[in-house]
Design an enzyme around this catalytic site. Sequence first.
Site, PDB file in Angstrom:
ATOM      1  N   GLY A  88      -6.916  22.059  -4.519  1.00 38.26           N
ATOM      2  CA  GLY A  88      -8.330  22.165  -4.205  1.00 38.26           C
ATOM      3  C   GLY A  88      -8.820  20.955  -3.437  1.00 38.26           C
ATOM      4  N   GLY A 116      -3.911  20.802  18.738  1.00 39.30           N
ATOM      5  CA  GLY A 116      -4.412  19.440  18.597  1.00 39.30           C
ATOM      6  C   GLY A 116      -5.413  19.418  17.464  1.00 39.30           C
ATOM      7  N   TYR A 129       7.877  16.048  18.908  1.00 41.68           N
ATOM      8  CA  TYR A 129       6.838  15.686  19.867  1.00 41.68           C
ATOM      9  C   TYR A 129       7.430  15.228  21.196  1.00 41.68           C
ATOM     10  CZ  TYR A 129       3.414  15.703  16.061  1.00 41.68           C
ATOM     11  OH  TYR A 129       2.600  16.080  15.034  1.00 41.68           O
ATOM     12  N   ASP A 156      -6.970  20.917   9.495  1.00 43.16           N
ATOM     13  CA  ASP A 156      -7.970  21.041  10.556  1.00 43.16           C
ATOM     14  C   ASP A 156      -8.880  22.240  10.292  1.00 43.16           C
ATOM     15  OD1 ASP A 156      -6.504  18.988  11.772  1.00 43.16           O
ATOM     16  OD2 ASP A 156      -5.304  20.417  12.917  1.00 43.16           O
ATOM     17  N   ARG A 174      -0.249  10.227  10.908  1.00 46.07           N
ATOM     18  CA  ARG A 174       0.991  10.761  11.464  1.00 46.07           C
ATOM     19  C   ARG A 174       2.033   9.648  11.435  1.00 46.07           C
ATOM     20  NH1 ARG A 174      -1.612  14.576  10.684  1.00 46.07           N
ATOM     21  NH2 ARG A 174      -2.076  16.353  12.067  1.00 46.07           N
ATOM     22  N   ARG A 225       5.205  13.556  23.720  1.00 46.36           N
ATOM     23  CA  ARG A 225       3.845  13.135  24.088  1.00 46.36           C
ATOM     24  C   ARG A 225       3.802  11.718  24.655  1.00 46.36           C
ATOM     25  NH1 ARG A 225       1.083  13.341  18.216  1.00 46.36           N
ATOM     26  NH2 ARG A 225      -0.801  13.598  19.473  1.00 46.36           N
ATOM     27  N   ASN A 277      -5.929  11.897   9.036  1.00 47.06           N
ATOM     28  CA  ASN A 277      -4.853  12.495   9.830  1.00 47.06           C
ATOM     29  C   ASN A 277      -3.722  11.512  10.127  1.00 47.06           C
ATOM     30  OD1 ASN A 277      -4.672  15.224  10.442  1.00 47.06           O
ATOM     31  ND2 ASN A 277      -6.376  15.138  11.886  1.00 47.06           N
ATOM     32  N   ALA A 282      -3.663  23.595   8.677  1.00 48.25           N
ATOM     33  CA  ALA A 282      -4.539  23.978   7.567  1.00 48.25           C
ATOM     34  C   ALA A 282      -5.606  22.923   7.295  1.00 48.25           C
ATOM     35  CB  ALA A 282      -3.718  24.230   6.310  1.00 48.25           C
TER      36      ALA A 282
END
Length: 303
Positions: free
Chosen positions: A232, A42, A108, A259, A172, A110, A170, A257
């Site tokens: 970067g 998560g 998923y 997170d 999604r 969920r 984030n 990565a």
Amino acid sequence: MASPSPTPKGALLTVGETMAMIAPARAGRVEEADAFLIDAGGAESNVAAHVAALGHETRWFSRLGDDALGRRVARQLASRGIDVSDVVFDRRHPTGLYVKDPGRGVIYHRSGSAASLLSAADAERVDLDGVAVMHVSGITAALSSSAADFLDRMIRRARRADVTVSIDVNHRAVLWAPGRAAAALDALARQADILFAGRDEAEFLWATPTAQDVRRRFPEVPELVVKDGDIGATAFVGDREVFEPSERVDVVDVVGAGDAFAGGYLAARLSGAAVADRLRSGHARAAFTLTTMGDSIGERITR
């Protein structure tokens, strides 16, 4: 908004859904694998795990199913040094699940999960005492209308408690339509004291192709970090702009990565590090995660 100066030492609190994650134990596709890893996955708890690994107190709050997977997730997160004592175990709704299929994406399971039932009432039970930074992400806003209410209430409570609010966009795409996501995540981002955004997701959502374009869109955010994959990351803190290149690694899996980067950055910030050092810390954790199959890195912490 809080000052962009380093946060005084204190706990990191993260809130949001963590699922049971299933992935091949070695690089390869699900249909060809003989052994599998079952881990906790998560965005927000991943960040907490990295911050804990770097020596800081961390807490995570959410809802889990009162089932074998939920208890396993809680145990795994606790073993990584994360305080999970306030987690709600729901007897009526299951723990979410997802499957990583390298080369084919993520599947998923969920819908109707315990965490999708997060609500404003849950926000009132979260202990903010001793918390310096609260980290959340746009994923929670996409889970359900009640989860979006939970996120809004948590941010309001953090503001009243003078807790620094860290937000990772984030995005999604599988969770909501592009137009709705762009508007909702824009409104969420403007509430951040610290904002993490991927350059590619920002371009998709808001047609901002460069880090500087993202900065122009969110001038009111005191501390903005724009991540650009293997190139970067650029931090805008007040009037300053600082860029640090990514580390070069042989990539096994990219999931987690971002997170890891946020965890490394926030841990360095909690330690009072300079902006360039925060970015380097973020890159170091991301590089570590890029060489594993799990969302997080499975470090066991004892204190």
